[in-house]
Design an enzyme around this catalytic site. Structure first.
Site, PDB file in Angstrom:
ATOM      1  N   ARG A  63      -2.498  -7.814  13.249  1.00  0.00           N
ATOM      2  CA  ARG A  63      -2.416  -6.666  14.158  1.00  0.00           C
ATOM      3  C   ARG A  63      -1.437  -6.928  15.296  1.00  0.00           C
ATOM      4  O   ARG A  63      -1.345  -8.043  15.814  1.00  0.00           O
ATOM      5  CB  ARG A  63      -3.804  -6.338  14.707  1.00  0.00           C
ATOM      6  CG  ARG A  63      -4.772  -5.888  13.613  1.00  0.00           C
ATOM      7  CD  ARG A  63      -6.178  -5.636  14.131  1.00  0.00           C
ATOM      8  NE  ARG A  63      -7.032  -5.176  13.038  1.00  0.00           N
ATOM      9  CZ  ARG A  63      -7.676  -5.983  12.206  1.00  0.00           C
ATOM     10  NH1 ARG A  63      -7.567  -7.300  12.357  1.00  0.00           N
ATOM     11  NH2 ARG A  63      -8.414  -5.504  11.228  1.00  0.00           N
ATOM     12  N   GLU A  86       0.823  -1.204   0.000  1.00  0.00           N
ATOM     13  CA  GLU A  86       0.000   0.000   0.000  1.00  0.00           C
ATOM     14  C   GLU A  86       0.861   1.259   0.000  1.00  0.00           C
ATOM     15  O   GLU A  86       2.038   1.243   0.370  1.00  0.00           O
ATOM     16  CB  GLU A  86      -0.967   0.014   1.193  1.00  0.00           C
ATOM     17  CG  GLU A  86      -0.303   0.013   2.545  1.00  0.00           C
ATOM     18  CD  GLU A  86      -1.316  -0.169   3.675  1.00  0.00           C
ATOM     19  OE1 GLU A  86      -2.260  -0.963   3.524  1.00  0.00           O
ATOM     20  OE2 GLU A  86      -1.152   0.480   4.722  1.00  0.00           O
ATOM     21  N   HIS A 131       3.472  -0.912  10.849  1.00  0.00           N
ATOM     22  CA  HIS A 131       3.155   0.486  10.612  1.00  0.00           C
ATOM     23  C   HIS A 131       1.831   0.845  11.269  1.00  0.00           C
ATOM     24  O   HIS A 131       1.034  -0.028  11.618  1.00  0.00           O
ATOM     25  CB  HIS A 131       3.080   0.786   9.103  1.00  0.00           C
ATOM     26  CG  HIS A 131       2.029   0.011   8.383  1.00  0.00           C
ATOM     27  ND1 HIS A 131       2.222  -1.289   7.950  1.00  0.00           N
ATOM     28  CD2 HIS A 131       0.748   0.326   8.005  1.00  0.00           C
ATOM     29  CE1 HIS A 131       1.135  -1.727   7.347  1.00  0.00           C
ATOM     30  NE2 HIS A 131       0.207  -0.769   7.372  1.00  0.00           N
TER      31      HIS A 131
END
Length: 387
Positions: free
Chosen positions: A270, A129, A251
């Site tokens: 996560r 991304e 991130h």
């Protein structure tokens, strides 16, 4: 070119004002986190002829072009978003393509429902991304060198953090980062909560480089992700600057408004800063434990003035065009599909006039002529599939 109608997702971390301000509409008082532009089945954009995912599925070669279908299959390979963070998002990583395929197959074989809260791999794709800032934009990206993090942690003066600082000094890079992240995420929750409280107090008092981590801690009191966040580089993007995030890079976005583009996937592991499922063993398998610079990506202009954000992603290419109102029309016709998003000023796209937040879908090979409109320059983001 066909105008898109897009869905806004009301995630709790979203800003209540940023997207309404860009769209020129009144805030509702509720968080408005992301506006999705694409064919993801979770919230597909709509054309006059139907939902974009259904339009693509009905004739993928016509809509995407034979080359894109041959490389990526019969679906739009990217998802474009407006992202407005009013609070920190979860600290996370994404798998590479092999990990995503293996993880998805294993969870399918185990019979875990696709919408189960403990599902890690909702599809078979990876999720590189890119986030491009429209306003000043804060984030965490990649591990800081362990020795630098050890000094930062020691500077807080919190006794319960000393073992982490010692590990960061004593071990080689990979082992140091792995051991500390593992220790943080597997420690006794009560002890972690106490350490986070002491860390928050110290970060508030010291400010400076600790201020971003103090802000995170106030949003997520007691969360082990606060301590994990101390391992990562803090970066502030200025408008027009971007970050590219590949597989395995931890991130988190903290605050600001940006244009985000990614491979069409929802696979997230996560590390914290969330009430959602944290699968520590799988996370540790996916994370790449090496220090990296939070490299700020700036666009490079081609001879025609199109500013391209160059990344290794095969699924997408994002670029930006600033169009003067008196400039000559530009032909953006492409062999693959495109989504064009206006973020400032006015832009003419074919027979349509676009203002901030307006967007169009351009099927493969269809004529795409654009020009500036109105009294000032218009800014247009262009998402395509690289040749």
């Amino acid at each position: 070119m066909e105008r898109l109608t897009n869905t806004i997702r009301p995630y709790a971390w979203g800003s209540t004002t940023a997207i309404p301000a860009l769209l020129g509409i009144a805030p509702t008082g509720e968080p408005q986190a992301e506006m999705w532009l694409g064919a993801h089945p979770g919230a597909p954009s709509h054309l006059a002829r139907g939902p974009l995912d259904a339009v693509v599925a009905a004739d993928p070669v016509r809509e995407l072009g034979p080359a894109v279908v041959g490389r990526h299959g019969p679906q739009l390979p990217f998802l474009l978003k407006l992202l407005a963070a009013g609070a920190p998002l979860s600290l996370q990583v994404h798998p590479d393509l092999d990990q995503a395929r293996a993880g998805h197959a294993a969870e399918e074989a185990a019979g875990i429902p696709a919408d189960a809260p403990n599902r890690n791999y909702r599809d078979r794709n990876h999720k590189p991304e890119l986030i491009c800032a429209l306003t000043p934009f804060d984030g965490l990206c990649g591990f800081r060198p362990p020795a630098e993090t050890a000094d930062l942690v020691a500077g807080l003066g919190v006794d319960s953090l000393k073992p982490y600082a010692d590990l960061l000094h004593a071990q080689p890079e990979d082992a140091a980062l792995r051991e500390v992240l593992t220790a943080v995420l597997t420690a006794d929750p009560a002890a972690v909560a106490e350490t986070v409280a002491e860390t928050t107090e110290a970060a508030d008092r010291l400010g400076g480089p600790y201020a971003p981590y103090a802000d995170i801690a106030h949003h997520y009191p007691g969360d082990p992700g606060v301590l994990a966040a101390l391992l990562l580089n803090h970066v502030r993007l200025q408008p027009g600057e971007a970050l590219y995030l590949g597989a395995g890079v931890p991130h988190a976005y903290l605050n600001g408004l940006g244009v985000e583009i990614m491979a069409n996937s929802d696979n997230v592991l996560r590390c914290g800063l969330t009430p959602k499922h944290v699968d520590v063993p799988e996370l540790l398998r996916v994370v790449r434990f090496n220090a990296t610079d939070a490299a700020v990506l700036r666009p490079e202009a081609d001879p025609d003035g199109e500013e391209v954000y160059d990344t290794p992603a095969a699924e997408f290419r994002l670029s930006r065009l600033v169009l003067a109102p008196d400039g000559a029309p530009r032909d953006l016709t492409s062999a693959g599909p495109q989504i064009l998003l206006c973020t400032a000023g006015r832009v003419t796209a074919g027979e349509l006039t676009l203002g901030p937040g307006d967007s169009v879908f351009v099927p493969a090979g269809d004529k795409a002529e654009i020009s500036g409109a109105g009294d000032g320059a218009g800014t247009l983001f262009r998402a395509i599939v690289p040749a």
